[in-house]
Enzyme design. Structure first.
Site, mmCIF file in Angstrom:
data_model
loop_
_atom_site.group_PDB
_atom_site.id
_atom_site.type_symbol
_atom_site.label_atom_id
_atom_site.label_comp_id
_atom_site.label_asym_id
_atom_site.label_seq_id
_atom_site.Cartn_x
_atom_site.Cartn_y
_atom_site.Cartn_z
ATOM 1 N N HIS A 24 44.937 0.208 9.852
ATOM 2 C CA HIS A 24 45.466 -1.438 10.543
ATOM 3 C C HIS A 24 47.084 -1.185 11.517
ATOM 4 O O HIS A 24 47.726 -1.500 10.521
ATOM 5 C CB HIS A 24 45.335 -2.051 10.023
ATOM 6 C CG HIS A 24 45.210 -2.384 8.295
ATOM 7 N ND1 HIS A 24 46.894 -1.384 7.718
ATOM 8 C CD2 HIS A 24 44.474 -2.245 7.372
ATOM 9 C CE1 HIS A 24 46.413 -1.443 6.742
ATOM 10 N NE2 HIS A 24 45.245 -2.140 6.055
ATOM 11 N N HIS A 78 40.077 -2.852 -6.928
ATOM 12 C CA HIS A 78 40.654 -3.685 -5.544
ATOM 13 C C HIS A 78 40.025 -4.065 -4.658
ATOM 14 O O HIS A 78 39.003 -3.863 -4.132
ATOM 15 C CB HIS A 78 41.884 -2.771 -4.686
ATOM 16 C CG HIS A 78 42.193 -2.971 -3.705
ATOM 17 N ND1 HIS A 78 42.878 -4.346 -3.031
ATOM 18 C CD2 HIS A 78 42.901 -2.048 -2.371
ATOM 19 C CE1 HIS A 78 43.603 -4.329 -2.296
ATOM 20 N NE2 HIS A 78 43.556 -2.962 -1.704
ATOM 21 N N GLU A 80 39.889 -5.082 -0.732
ATOM 22 C CA GLU A 80 40.085 -4.532 0.087
ATOM 23 C C GLU A 80 38.878 -3.357 0.447
ATOM 24 O O GLU A 80 38.474 -2.858 0.519
ATOM 25 C CB GLU A 80 41.545 -3.827 0.763
ATOM 26 C CG GLU A 80 41.691 -3.749 2.237
ATOM 27 C CD GLU A 80 43.430 -3.470 2.455
ATOM 28 O OE1 GLU A 80 43.981 -3.048 1.535
ATOM 29 O OE2 GLU A 80 43.788 -3.877 3.619
ATOM 30 N N ASP A 82 37.682 -1.041 2.426
ATOM 31 C CA ASP A 82 38.371 0.161 2.445
ATOM 32 C C ASP A 82 37.412 0.677 1.209
ATOM 33 O O ASP A 82 36.945 1.461 1.058
ATOM 34 C CB ASP A 82 39.484 1.314 2.982
ATOM 35 C CG ASP A 82 40.901 0.725 1.914
ATOM 36 O OD1 ASP A 82 40.412 -1.117 1.445
ATOM 37 O OD2 ASP A 82 41.408 1.240 1.696
ATOM 38 N N HIS A 144 48.822 -3.340 -3.485
ATOM 39 C CA HIS A 144 49.257 -4.352 -2.296
ATOM 40 C C HIS A 144 49.181 -5.847 -1.973
ATOM 41 O O HIS A 144 49.334 -6.684 -0.587
ATOM 42 C CB HIS A 144 49.752 -3.147 -1.220
ATOM 43 C CG HIS A 144 48.237 -3.131 -0.526
ATOM 44 N ND1 HIS A 144 48.759 -3.679 0.543
ATOM 45 C CD2 HIS A 144 47.601 -2.391 -0.974
ATOM 46 C CE1 HIS A 144 47.026 -3.678 0.818
ATOM 47 N NE2 HIS A 144 46.607 -2.261 -0.011
ATOM 48 N N ASP A 163 45.156 2.347 -5.114
ATOM 49 C CA ASP A 163 45.957 2.432 -4.046
ATOM 50 C C ASP A 163 47.433 2.685 -3.957
ATOM 51 O O ASP A 163 47.615 3.806 -3.774
ATOM 52 C CB ASP A 163 46.438 1.159 -2.944
ATOM 53 C CG ASP A 163 45.290 0.998 -1.628
ATOM 54 O OD1 ASP A 163 44.173 1.595 -1.080
ATOM 55 O OD2 ASP A 163 45.191 -0.466 -1.830
ATOM 56 N N TYR A 191 52.431 6.450 3.403
ATOM 57 C CA TYR A 191 51.144 5.563 2.418
ATOM 58 C C TYR A 191 52.493 5.006 2.544
ATOM 59 O O TYR A 191 52.542 3.452 2.065
ATOM 60 C CB TYR A 191 50.392 5.825 1.619
ATOM 61 C CG TYR A 191 49.137 5.312 1.634
ATOM 62 C CD1 TYR A 191 48.356 5.106 2.306
ATOM 63 C CD2 TYR A 191 49.538 4.395 0.355
ATOM 64 C CE1 TYR A 191 46.668 4.497 1.468
ATOM 65 C CE2 TYR A 191 48.437 3.158 0.005
ATOM 66 C CZ TYR A 191 47.485 3.354 1.028
ATOM 67 O OH TYR A 191 47.082 2.694 0.764
ATOM 68 N N HIS A 222 42.381 7.102 -2.794
ATOM 69 C CA HIS A 222 42.888 7.905 -1.185
ATOM 70 C C HIS A 222 43.533 9.147 -1.382
ATOM 71 O O HIS A 222 44.114 8.895 -2.069
ATOM 72 C CB HIS A 222 43.979 7.030 -0.002
ATOM 73 C CG HIS A 222 42.890 5.660 0.341
ATOM 74 N ND1 HIS A 222 42.057 5.889 0.756
ATOM 75 C CD2 HIS A 222 43.753 4.090 -0.043
ATOM 76 C CE1 HIS A 222 42.195 4.294 1.855
ATOM 77 N NE2 HIS A 222 43.281 3.451 1.073
HETATM 78 FE FE1 FEO Z 1 44.313 -1.864 -0.288
HETATM 79 FE FE2 FEO Z 1 42.930 1.119 0.416
HETATM 80 O O1 FEO Z 1 43.419 -0.848 0.488
#
Ligand code: FEO
Length: 387
Positions: A24, A78, A80, A82, A144, A163, A191, A222
């Protein structure tokens, strides 16, 4: 596709996104990974999933360890996508699996995937036995998203941090000590600067919540797994979330006919002579996410724009929008630029900055092409403003 053992009976079963170059709007020049972990205990536990299009390799890696239909728990740290994107597909195979998440996670999962989910809701410091070991949960809201949490495997002392402490970095090798440390710290910094920065206060709260845990491994969602450099990345997060500003200037500008660039170079000379580290980042050749990485530990940001049709150049306005969203604290701003007749470009940048911060210490504009006397004034004015 093979799994990777990160500790006895604990396996990385994630996906590697070698080709990812944009997350993004953030350039991911080293790709990324979506890390999922499988804990083999009396209850077989999966921590997070992967982005939807990496489901097949994720499933192969799970099958490398265990029959996926035997999974008992899926921890969603989380929502999100991903990390939750492969949840619907894995639930079709692990039909009896119970999802473990916090109240905000439950709300988010239902909003994404419907109400028909088998969820056990936990909250901070709840402990869940999985056999020989226990999971302890810590909610870390707004690091986040509202639903973020981290999960600690008590006896093995492994923190599944989602994250937090992550990096967009793809590699065949999973551990920190197998990868170049400078590069992974840089990617963790990038990041932080581009995703976590607005929530630095919440990071401080989260670090405080975790301060009494003994942590042997940090397994983020990640990038690489921190094993030999756990204290380094914890120290970096302390620094980045407090005030990392040092005697450093980042000069960001765009130019039409080279006049704003002349000003930018004169400011470079000035700050260099004053003993600052200077990073020069023309917007024609630098991406805003790389600029933010340099801004994280700077104390002064110079923003230069000419005026085009009573506005700043669109490249500078775009950068400003991104910067204001990430809201770096404790920075001072210099706004400068050349103009032809109206000179609205610098004024608009200054006014927008002042809506968020009163730390614009100088707006400097020069009509058309800077002359020797303009340059002298420019140097005198900034000297006066900084003193
Ligand atoms: Fe907040 Fe890696 O997603």
């Amino acid at each position: 596709m093979k799994s990777f053992k990160i500790d006895e009976n604990i396996f990385w079963v994630g996906g590697i996104d070698w080709s990812l170059r944009d997350f993004h709007g953030y350039t991911t020049e080293r790709g990324s990974t979506y890390n999922s972990y499988l804990i083999i205990d009396e209850k077989i536990t999966l921590i997070d999933t992967v982005k939807h299009y990496l489901f097949d390799e994720f499933l192969e890696r799970i099958k490398d360890v265990v029959d996926p239909s035997k999974i008992d728990y899926i921890v969603v740290n989380h929502v999100e996508m991903d990390h939750s994107g492969s949840l619907p597909k894995i639930l079709k195979i692990a039909k009896n699996a119970k999802i473990i998440t916090n109240p905000q996670g439950e709300k988010g999962l239902k909003a994404h995937y419907g109400d028909d989910l088998n969820i056990k809701v936990i909250k901070t410091k709840d402990r869940l036995s999985i056999g020989k070991d226990n999971l302890i949960f810590f909610q870390t809201p707004m690091v986040h998203w509202p639903d973020n949490m981290v999960t600690y495997l008590e006896n093995r002392k492994i923190l599944f941090s989602n994250d937090a402490f992550g990096q967009h970095y793809s590699s065949f090798y999973r551990f920190d000590f197998e990868n170049p440390l400078d590069e992974i710290i840089y990617q963790a910094k990038k990041y932080y600067a581009n995703i976590v920065l607005p929530y630095s206060q919440q990071v401080q709260t989260a670090l405080n919540l975790l301060k009494d845990l003994e942590i042997k491994i940090i397994a983020p969602s990640h990038g690489i797994v921190w094993k030999e450099n756990v204290s380094d990345i914890l120290k970096e997060y302390q620094n980045w979330s407090k005030d990392p500003s040092k005697k450093k200037v980042v000069i960001v500008y765009d130019t039409m006919w080279g006049s704003t660039e002349i000003m930018a170079k004169k400011y470079y000379e000035f700050f260099e002579n004053e003993g600052y580290e200077v990073v020069f980042m023309p917007l024609k050749t630098n991406h805003i996410s790389d600029i933010m990485t340099e801004i994280l530990d700077s104390s002064i940001i110079g923003i230069g724009t000419p005026t085009l049709n009573k506005q700043p150049l669109p490249s500078v306005s775009g950068f400003l929008t991104y910067l204001l969203g990430l809201n770096p604290k404790n920075k001072k701003f210099l706004v400068f630029g050349s103009y032809g007749w109206g000179g609205e470009g610098t004024k608009i940048i200054k006014e927008n900055l002042e809506k968020y911060s009163n730390r614009v210490f100088l707006e400097e504009k020069i009509q058309y092409i800077p002359k020797e006397e303009n340059i002298e004034n420019l140097k005198n004015n900034i000297k006066r403003s900084l003193s």
